[in-house]
Design a protein around this motif. Structure first.
Motif, PDB file in Angstrom:
ATOM      1  N   UNK A   1       1.050  -1.136   0.333  1.00  0.00           N
ATOM      2  CA  UNK A   1      -0.009   0.592  -0.293  1.00  0.00           C
ATOM      3  C   UNK A   1       1.074   1.180   0.234  1.00  0.00           C
ATOM      4  N   UNK A   2       2.123   1.454   0.631  1.00  0.00           N
ATOM      5  CA  UNK A   2       3.026   2.270   0.863  1.00  0.00           C
ATOM      6  C   UNK A   2       3.669   3.132  -0.275  1.00  0.00           C
ATOM      7  N   UNK A   3       3.921   1.846  -1.662  1.00  0.00           N
ATOM      8  CA  UNK A   3       3.850   1.700  -2.764  1.00  0.00           C
ATOM      9  C   UNK A   3       3.414   1.883  -3.782  1.00  0.00           C
ATOM     10  N   UNK A   4       2.144   2.037  -3.164  1.00  0.00           N
ATOM     11  CA  UNK A   4       0.851   2.277  -4.141  1.00  0.00           C
ATOM     12  C   UNK A   4       0.920   3.853  -3.878  1.00  0.00           C
ATOM     13  N   UNK A   5       0.981   4.287  -3.127  1.00  0.00           N
ATOM     14  CA  UNK A   5       0.575   5.754  -2.444  1.00  0.00           C
ATOM     15  C   UNK A   5       1.469   6.355  -2.887  1.00  0.00           C
ATOM     16  N   UNK A   6       3.017   6.554  -2.428  1.00  0.00           N
ATOM     17  CA  UNK A   6       4.028   6.398  -3.174  1.00  0.00           C
ATOM     18  C   UNK A   6       4.225   7.444  -4.630  1.00  0.00           C
ATOM     19  N   UNK A   7       3.561   6.157  -5.496  1.00  0.00           N
ATOM     20  CA  UNK A   7       3.672   6.222  -6.511  1.00  0.00           C
ATOM     21  C   UNK A   7       2.226   7.001  -7.369  1.00  0.00           C
ATOM     22  N   UNK A   8       1.337   7.054  -7.006  1.00  0.00           N
ATOM     23  CA  UNK A   8      -0.134   8.043  -6.611  1.00  0.00           C
ATOM     24  C   UNK A   8       0.312   9.933  -6.423  1.00  0.00           C
ATOM     25  N   UNK A   9       1.181   9.692  -5.166  1.00  0.00           N
ATOM     26  CA  UNK A   9       1.212  11.303  -4.894  1.00  0.00           C
ATOM     27  C   UNK A   9       3.107  11.469  -4.794  1.00  0.00           C
ATOM     28  N   UNK A  10       3.361  10.960  -4.880  1.00  0.00           N
ATOM     29  CA  UNK A  10       5.046  11.227  -5.184  1.00  0.00           C
ATOM     30  C   UNK A  10       5.598  12.302  -6.023  1.00  0.00           C
ATOM     31  N   UNK A  11       4.470  12.786  -7.012  1.00  0.00           N
ATOM     32  CA  UNK A  11       5.594  13.100  -7.689  1.00  0.00           C
ATOM     33  C   UNK A  11       5.626  14.103  -7.639  1.00  0.00           C
ATOM     34  N   UNK A  12       6.550  15.448  -7.451  1.00  0.00           N
ATOM     35  CA  UNK A  12       6.988  16.785  -7.421  1.00  0.00           C
ATOM     36  C   UNK A  12       7.037  16.777  -5.690  1.00  0.00           C
ATOM     37  N   UNK A  13       6.977  16.199  -5.140  1.00  0.00           N
ATOM     38  CA  UNK A  13       7.554  15.916  -3.763  1.00  0.00           C
ATOM     39  C   UNK A  13       9.561  15.719  -3.581  1.00  0.00           C
ATOM     40  N   UNK A  14       9.958  16.442  -2.121  1.00  0.00           N
ATOM     41  CA  UNK A  14      11.317  16.564  -2.838  1.00  0.00           C
ATOM     42  C   UNK A  14      11.646  15.622  -1.347  1.00  0.00           C
ATOM     43  N   UNK A  15      10.904  14.760  -0.463  1.00  0.00           N
ATOM     44  CA  UNK A  15      11.127  13.791   0.217  1.00  0.00           C
ATOM     45  C   UNK A  15       9.836  12.828   0.754  1.00  0.00           C
ATOM     46  N   UNK A  16       9.989  11.926   1.404  1.00  0.00           N
ATOM     47  CA  UNK A  16       8.784  11.088   1.607  1.00  0.00           C
ATOM     48  C   UNK A  16       8.880  10.166   3.247  1.00  0.00           C
ATOM     49  N   UNK A  17       7.903  10.242   4.102  1.00  0.00           N
ATOM     50  CA  UNK A  17       8.045   9.693   5.048  1.00  0.00           C
ATOM     51  C   UNK A  17       7.225   7.787   4.796  1.00  0.00           C
ATOM     52  N   UNK A  18       7.437   7.055   5.295  1.00  0.00           N
ATOM     53  CA  UNK A  18       6.745   6.150   5.975  1.00  0.00           C
ATOM     54  C   UNK A  18       6.472   5.697   7.453  1.00  0.00           C
ATOM     55  N   UNK A  19       5.229   6.688   7.411  1.00  0.00           N
ATOM     56  CA  UNK A  19       4.495   6.922   9.238  1.00  0.00           C
ATOM     57  C   UNK A  19       3.943   6.080   9.359  1.00  0.00           C
ATOM     58  N   UNK A  20       4.882   4.666   9.837  1.00  0.00           N
ATOM     59  CA  UNK A  20       3.937   3.606  10.814  1.00  0.00           C
ATOM     60  C   UNK A  20       5.311   3.401  11.858  1.00  0.00           C
ATOM     61  N   UNK A  21       5.092   3.279  12.162  1.00  0.00           N
ATOM     62  CA  UNK A  21       6.660   3.099  13.277  1.00  0.00           C
ATOM     63  C   UNK A  21       7.235   1.025  12.768  1.00  0.00           C
ATOM     64  N   UNK A  22       7.780   0.880  12.412  1.00  0.00           N
ATOM     65  CA  UNK A  22       7.465  -0.206  11.651  1.00  0.00           C
ATOM     66  C   UNK A  22       8.679  -0.488  10.213  1.00  0.00           C
ATOM     67  N   UNK A  23       8.413   1.013   9.739  1.00  0.00           N
ATOM     68  CA  UNK A  23       8.735   1.209   8.486  1.00  0.00           C
ATOM     69  C   UNK A  23       8.140   0.212   7.199  1.00  0.00           C
TER      70      UNK A  23
END
Lengths: 255, 255, 255, 255, 255, 255
Positions: free
Chosen positions: C56-78
């Motif tokens: 799900x994280x990969x899907x979210x990054x693919x969908x919303x990552x464009x134009x961002x300078x960095x990203x956080x996977x925001x669940x402890x446990x990574x």
């Protein structure tokens, strides 16, 4: 052979106490000479004091090391030891190093008993820095006030021995190290009360230094310093300046 | 915030060069102030020089640390860092530490490129001492004479970049660290020539120090020194004496 | 800069709570945008849920990552962090990763306090997977029912702080991490009740992401995917298909 | 017994090829049934693809695992294996895991030979994640284009065998693993050309799965999921929803 | 296939008990044959006895190994295992080895329960020697007198099961190994009383030996002994002399 | 003090050669007495021979150890050492152990040079078994035929020295160990040709044994055997039977 015992603490009485224990274990023909840190604290307990003492050890070795066949950095925790080994052409050993290497040969698991929690933290760091923590099963500090470091050994004797016994019974230690230069002699004195071999750093270091000097005499001039070009320096004693530098910047002391 | 950059080397020009790079990466509102070691060598290359520098770092922090929100020990190899962290109530970071922690987040395997074999030995030791050598795949030193440490970056630029590329191609490095305070800026300047992220210690340390100060402000008085009683000392500056001691033995300098 | 916070859990309220804490620690000029997992569980507690969340994280990054300078996977446990780092051309950091790296710089020994034993098992695995368990002295979970994950922080506050204090007193922790995205903010709020630095993942991750983006800007097109040829795929969203594939097999969703 | 082989790749022909090899090594009385990933890539080569495949493996196990006595995650690299072990009440094994455990019993040092550098990176990560890299002396990838993954075994046979021999001669490997599901059978076919035991994952996994099922039959209901309360979920198939959840949020598929 | 179970202890009744358990887990078509140490002690408990047993195992393999497809060193602790693997052309497995490798596949953390503290020390050493202690969370010995080793399993059954449960509850063990050849069968008999998979060495070793023989048949003559020239020997049986030597010095027994 | 040197090989001439070197390094007042293995091979090169030698060492210690203050297991590789330490009430040291502990004190990285690849494998295993491989940077074997083990030192002298120099130049070794009992004396003889300290096992073991005996005299009766009840045995010499057993089963030799 001539063996230099350097006390990284500024307390001369401690130097004498450790030297007495050193001479008890030295082989016939070994002369133990001493030097005491010219600056630093009464005794080294924490990393800050250890960093200061590391410099003081180098100054003492530079000033008094000439003509010696080996040297001992005589504070458990081994301040400045790696640098001292590098700087000197003769073997230099530390109390922690010597005790831990002996423990490695005497049993599968060893523990360290010491006077204060802060010492325990530092001693554990020292064993880890040596890469020899693989068999360290426990560090057991007392938690007592130390109004007089020179009398601590006598004043806490019963507590220390009790911790040694706990280390055997609860932690499975096969060897116990009494950590701390001021505890020199206690391992020997209390051996009958501890059911496994008990070691202290001073006696172990004397034997290790003698052994290394005998096993691996290096030619003068083989110092590792020969590997790098000397550098300008500032604010060091004349003796230490000779060890590190080719030129002297303004500010080196006359020392 | 106020950030103190301490140069463990006695070379003032190096302090200025590192401070310039530090200011380039500092956030708006961060003031970078500097201190240069009062004693030691032109630059730190070996363990002996590092032990001396460790003491000098503590003296500089004691003298100039008041009022700062964080500090940087600005020599790759991090002389005195563990002690500095212990002594200060505010975060203190080292160049090796900061670069390696950043490398840990940027890739699975990192390499260090540096100027001389002796530096390479010391840098590897520093990474191992941090417990962070698990992803260090190579240390690649040049083996050139360094007649002028302040011009080494320009004079060896092509060689350093070539080693960085080798680290990627032969060692599988996913991140390359250009190790050495005097190389500050090269990672930035040569980023386009290196196919993976290139880091240098100064910029990483600025960002790490700022982050830690923001994340974990500690109250004054929380110094770890509060955990142990002060001890008499000798031969230290007045400022450092205040940090370690309760009493002053004869011989402390007026400093 | 633009920073994308991806919540690997499907709970939108949690995304907002973490984003609020993130914005509190973000530098001026940093815009925090968010995405919430399109599929998965209310919160991630075990390996099974983490494996789902990784996708799900990969899907979210693919969908919303464009134009961002960095990203956080925001669940402890990574969950999915290593893959996310690989897939994206910009830095991606995790909550565990960021908190543990900060802990590494703040002290010698750290502990993690969390809500449930299952979380504790997963968090320990995450630290071990990072190769950073060498200084982890304890994982201390509560063992309470969690009827409402969004109110757990308030409902268990006293218990969590008590565990933090135990970690210091019994385990020798010099830094404490409050593990779990839903605990965001507690480290800050309870700092005065915990005698050592307390960290939470969200604030640490914001600072780490900003730092990496500043230290190591990579050119677009440098994604590691460039290293391998694209492959036919099936059943992925259009956005993720573009990231991994050259062709589309029957069955890819229109997404 | 009934053994489910799950192919984490979406390529059905690969499933059949691996199943054929599996049946060759299965004991009399073992029935090998198969499932192919419903989504993902043609084959898994990098961490991104592995994270997607981890989810697909769980979906396949949830859909097809009922009534099986053991299962195999049949891609070298073991995507989703830790989660699969947790989710299922019966033993689940991976190709890397099975081959490495067998290698551990057959020799002191083993090497992995595989098709591409990217696979080599992922396989090394997988061995490290298992905590079994202590005897891994080399990963030797070819560096060839793979136009047709199903024919790669035949097309690169000579190169792969040559690397196996190099692993023995140069790296001191006492066991060689041919890594990659599509290479299934090569270890058997080329055994006479390799001077030490050669293993492939599929055959090792069949034997390990059979052994674990025989050694440790667990009662139904003993799934580790019993240890945590179910959680609401979204966007998962009906089968996987039953495994993780107590409630269904809007958006779960009919699956 | 023909599987040789070698009992390193001199107690024939123990050989029979272990063989019975072995036959229970052997596949159809596997014949289990046995050999008992010709010299040594009633059972092996400490390193001294293990060193003697290591030699006895080699003698037994030399005398009885011809025609076997695999062999088992059937004392937990695996005396002589590394040498036996080297000497024989067919796979040889040990009880500790087999149980620990199975545990590795069944869970993240395993514990060993055994009869005496001395056994516990030896078993831990054995796991460490295998390089597989990374997941060993506890060794839990009873501390009872063992008047009759052949009846110990029945006499201490309740205590052993209680320790297994403690290992799960207090140590977080996900797998429990009942260590000790004389405990063979208990894991199976008490499985219902232990909430995680319980393993014993004999059954695991049978399955592992069968698997390795199937996976990696080596040609006769491939013994590692072929790698070194034979040497003159003295005092060994004729069978073992043939394994190690080219000539016979005076004193080899007729054996 | 009285020091027993036990040769685990059956070659009496080798015993004498090692004893001569031992006496050269023994302190005044130390008497070196010897024992040669009653059974085994001409020299120990592989694990099989080492397992046989381990038993022979115990027999020799049981037969000849009475009245000694310390003992040396005088084959590099230390066959039977852990058992010998356990069985004896006085310190027992091995050649590998002693040389590696000395190397640990003399430098940060050490290498071992030896006669054959098989020896190199065994020596590396021995260092790993000691837990002291952390600083072992290389094992450099020759690959020559050894027609006469007693003349190998002279015949391969130039090759061995060349490998020592390579270990320094290519591997960064700061200490070199010449591994192998038959090489005793070469470290001393060739010291001038090797730019770092060169060690051999016999001299190091003499010094270590003397040191341990002086540092930690244990009372008779403190043998670890006191910790476990004696056991019936079979086929052992009378002397060894007394060490392990309470009763004698049929078949113990008269020895």
């Amino acid at each position: 052979m001539r063996l230099l015992l350097v006390n990284p603490n500024v307390t001369g009485a401690m130097t004498e106490a450790m030297a007495a224990e050193a001479r008890r274990f030295a082989s016939p023909g070994t002369e133990v000479v001493t030097a005491t840190a010219a600056f630093g604290t009464q005794y080294v307990e924490i990393r800050t004091e250890a960093a200061i003492a590391g410099h003081a050890v180098l100054e003492a070795l530079a000033a008094h090391g000439a003509g010696c066949d080996a040297a001992i950095v005589a504070a458990f925790g081994d301040p400045g030891l790696a640098a001292a080994k590098e700087m000197m052409a003769v073997p230099v050993v530390g109390l922690t190093e010597a005790a831990v290497l002996a423990a490695w040969a005497l049993g599968r698991r060893f523990a360290i008993v010491c006077l204060t929690p802060a010492l325990g933290v530092w001693y554990r760091d020292a064993v880890e820095a040596l890469g020899l923590a693989g068999r360290l099963v426990a560090v057991r500090p007392l938690d007592v006030a130390i109004p007089d470091i020179m009398r601590a050994k006598e004043q806490t004797r019963a507590l220390l021995v009790a911790e040694c016994r706990q280390a055997v019974e609860r932690d499975g230690a096969e060897v116990v190290i009494l950590g701390g230069g001021p505890l020199a002699g206690l391992a020997r004195e209390a051996a009958g009360e501890i059911p496994v071999p008990a070691l202290d750093g001073v006696s172990c270091a004397v034997r290790l230094a003698e052994s290394l000097a005998a096993l691996s005499p290096r030619a003068p001039g083989a110092e590792s310093f020969a590997r790098v070009a000397g550098k300008p320096s500032r604010g060091l004693s004349a003796a230490l300046t000779r060890r590190v530098g080719s030129d002297v910047l303004a500010g080196n002391t006359g020392g």
